[in-house]
Structure formats: C-alpha cells, structure tokens
Design a protein around this motif. Structure first.
Motif, short mmCIF file in Angstrom:
data_model
loop_
_atom_site.label_atom_id
_atom_site.label_comp_id
_atom_site.label_asym_id
_atom_site.label_seq_id
_atom_site.Cartn_x
_atom_site.Cartn_y
_atom_site.Cartn_z
N PRO A 75 43.39 41.76 32.30
CA PRO A 75 43.50 42.89 33.56
C PRO A 75 43.68 42.07 34.65
N GLN A 76 44.84 42.57 35.73
CA GLN A 76 44.82 42.15 36.81
C GLN A 76 44.88 43.38 38.04
N PRO A 77 43.80 43.36 38.51
CA PRO A 77 44.05 44.67 39.94
C PRO A 77 44.57 44.47 40.90
N PRO A 78 44.77 45.32 41.45
CA PRO A 78 45.80 45.32 42.74
C PRO A 78 45.31 44.56 43.84
N ILE A 127 35.16 49.89 45.10
CA ILE A 127 33.91 50.17 44.98
C ILE A 127 33.47 49.62 43.33
N ASP A 128 32.37 48.91 43.55
CA ASP A 128 32.15 48.22 42.34
C ASP A 128 30.61 48.89 41.77
N VAL A 129 30.21 48.88 40.53
CA VAL A 129 29.02 49.61 40.28
C VAL A 129 28.64 48.59 38.97
N GLU A 130 26.99 48.62 39.05
CA GLU A 130 26.62 47.85 38.00
C GLU A 130 25.14 48.39 37.71
N ASN A 131 24.59 48.20 36.43
CA ASN A 131 23.26 48.71 36.18
C ASN A 131 22.21 47.87 36.84
N ILE A 185 34.25 48.80 38.22
CA ILE A 185 35.31 48.69 39.74
C ILE A 185 36.34 49.37 39.80
N TYR A 186 36.48 50.21 40.94
CA TYR A 186 37.49 51.23 40.97
C TYR A 186 38.30 50.80 42.32
N TYR A 237 43.03 52.35 40.04
CA TYR A 237 42.80 51.29 38.99
C TYR A 237 41.50 50.95 38.68
N SER A 238 40.99 51.02 37.41
CA SER A 238 39.73 50.92 37.28
C SER A 238 39.57 49.66 35.96
N ILE A 239 38.24 49.09 36.22
CA ILE A 239 38.16 48.09 35.12
C ILE A 239 36.32 48.33 34.61
N VAL A 240 36.25 48.60 33.50
CA VAL A 240 35.00 48.86 33.00
C VAL A 240 34.54 47.92 32.00
N ARG A 241 33.55 47.14 31.98
CA ARG A 241 33.24 45.98 31.28
C ARG A 241 31.85 45.97 30.93
#
Length: 270
Positions: free
Chosen positions: A39-42, A188-192, A212-213, A226-230
């Motif tokens: 993945p390559q985000p913008p 915006i990034d989110v993590e537990n 991350i969004y 564009y989102s990546i969920v890992r």
C-alpha cells in the motif's frame, strides 16, 4: 591479420563478467522492488491502489505477504514503526460531501454514533451489529465517560481516547491521533491502547490493531478516501484464516464515515 588469442580470451571473459553483473543487479533491483511493494497512501506519491471514479464502488484490497514482502515496512507518513502484519486491508474511494472539513471532523468526533454499526459476519452469513456501544473518554488511563468530541477539540497533533463495545470482544479503548487537519486534508490514525480479548483470550496486545484514514478534498463537493487497516505481527494466531472478517470490518468503517448504510448489499466479502 589474426587477432591475438590472449586479447580475445580477455574480451570474452570481461564480457561474461559484465553480463553476469548486470543480470545480478537486475535481479537485485527486482527483489528490492517486490520487497518494497504494498500500500502507498497519498503522501506525495501516486497512491496504490489508485482511486476509482466518483460513482464507482470503493476498491478494497486484502494484501498478502506475497504482495508486499514478509516484513512490509509501512510508509513513513503513517507514523507506524513496526514492520510486517497479520492482516492488511486498504479501502480507496471517492465520495460526495457538501460540508467543509469541519463537518467531517464533527462526524468523526461523534463517537456515540458508532453504536449500531453493522457488518457482514462471514461466520454466521448474516448482517450483525459490530459496535454495540461507543463513547468518548476523558483520557487513556481510567478515563471517564464524556460527551462526543467537537471539531474545536480535534486540532492537528491532538490525541483523544474513546471506548467501544465490540460484538465479539467486549469493551476496547482506542487512541485517536489527529495527524493532519486543514481545510483540504485530514489524516487520522487510530490504535488500541487496551488488550483486545475474545472469551478472555488475548487477540491483540496494545498497538496491534491500527488504522489510518486520509481524506483529501478534490473539489468543492468531492473528497478522496484512503484507509489502511492493519493487525500487527504479534496478533494472536487465532485470527489467521479469518481475513474476510477484517475486510468487512474495514468496509463498515468506510461506509459509516462517507454516509453509506453499513449493511448495504452486497457485502464486501462473503
């Protein structure tokens, strides 16, 4: 006049070594390219995957280690330091949105509205409620329940905390980081921050469930998503083989954010 046999031998030997070197260099470049694919985000480069047209469905991709290498290194703009993954899902789309970036921030900050989000359960083959309850917190440690976040609180660099009750794993606490916030771009990034468990069995240690969004304004009424969920390499092996669930959960959050009914047919993965 015949050529000197010694010179011919030298030329042939030099040519063979040159071809061997070039071939090895080519293979090395290819291997490096494959190792760095993914993945390559913008973030100043052409995104991978590319955005679909405005009226086309979102492009959802479940990445494998053969796509991106065993120790995939996240792009620097994600802020993620750990390499590799257990599951990796990207969602890419264009969507219509008539209000300003502040309207998107207000929607994202309305944590209580996450309650009732639905997704397609690949186990039970039906639509189910994903998030039973959700609410903002005053902090990460023993944070108290509070009202939803306002756009004024969601300034660039700010870290906010919230809890959500998942239909499978119960209450979870997350950190939401406002990496960028301007009139034309939100990141915006989110993590537990709490361990995510299922029937008392740890599935995801803190920091192992990340998303991350990237939201970029394209025109007055059109935005790019564009989102990546890992899930990280330290996630429990119990989630292996349930990649379709990761896809459907990622799509549920995308649909919620852009205003599509989260249980709209068809499911992303069945």
């Amino acid at each position: 006049m015949s050529a000197d046999p010694r010179l011919e031998t030298l030329v042939r030997s030099w040519t063979w070594h040159l071809v061997s070197f070039l071939f090895s260099a080519m293979l090395l470049c290819q291997a490096t390219g494959f190792a760095q694919s993914g993945p390559q985000p913008p973030c100043g480069e052409e995104p991978v995957p590319l955005y679909p047209a405005l009226d086309e469905s979102a492009i959802v991709k479940l990445w494998s280690r053969s796509d991106s290498g065993r120790d995939w290194r996240p792009p620097a703009c994600t802020g993620w330091a750990a390499v590799g993954f257990t599951t990796l899902v990207t969602t890419v789309a264009r969507f219509r949105h008539s209000s300003e970036a502040e309207g998107l921030l207000r929607h994202i900050g309305a944590i209580s509205e996450l309650a009732g989000m639905r997704y397609w359960s690949t186990t039970h083959k039906q639509w189910e409620t994903l998030i039973v309850e959700a609410y903002a917190l005053t902090g990460s440690q023993s944070g108290q329940r509070r009202g939803d976040f306002t756009p004024d609180e969601m300034k660039e660099g700010k870290e906010l905390y919230y809890a959500q009750v998942d239909n499978r794993s119960g209450k979870e606490v997350y950190r939401m980081h406002i990496a960028e916030a301007s009139a034309n771009r939100l990141v915006i990034d989110v993590e537990n921050v709490s361990t995510i468990r299922y029937l008392f069995v740890p599935l995801f240690p803190p920091g192992e469930m990340q998303s991350i969004y990237f939201l970029d304004r394209e025109s007055e009424n059109v935005w790019r998503f564009y989102s990546i969920v890992r899930t990280g390499k330290n996630a429990s092996r119990l989630i292996t083989g349930n990649e379709s669930s990761a896809v459907n959960r990622a799509v549920a959050f995308y649909r919620y954010l852009v205003g599509i009914p989260t249980d709209q047919e068809p499911p992303a993965a069945q």
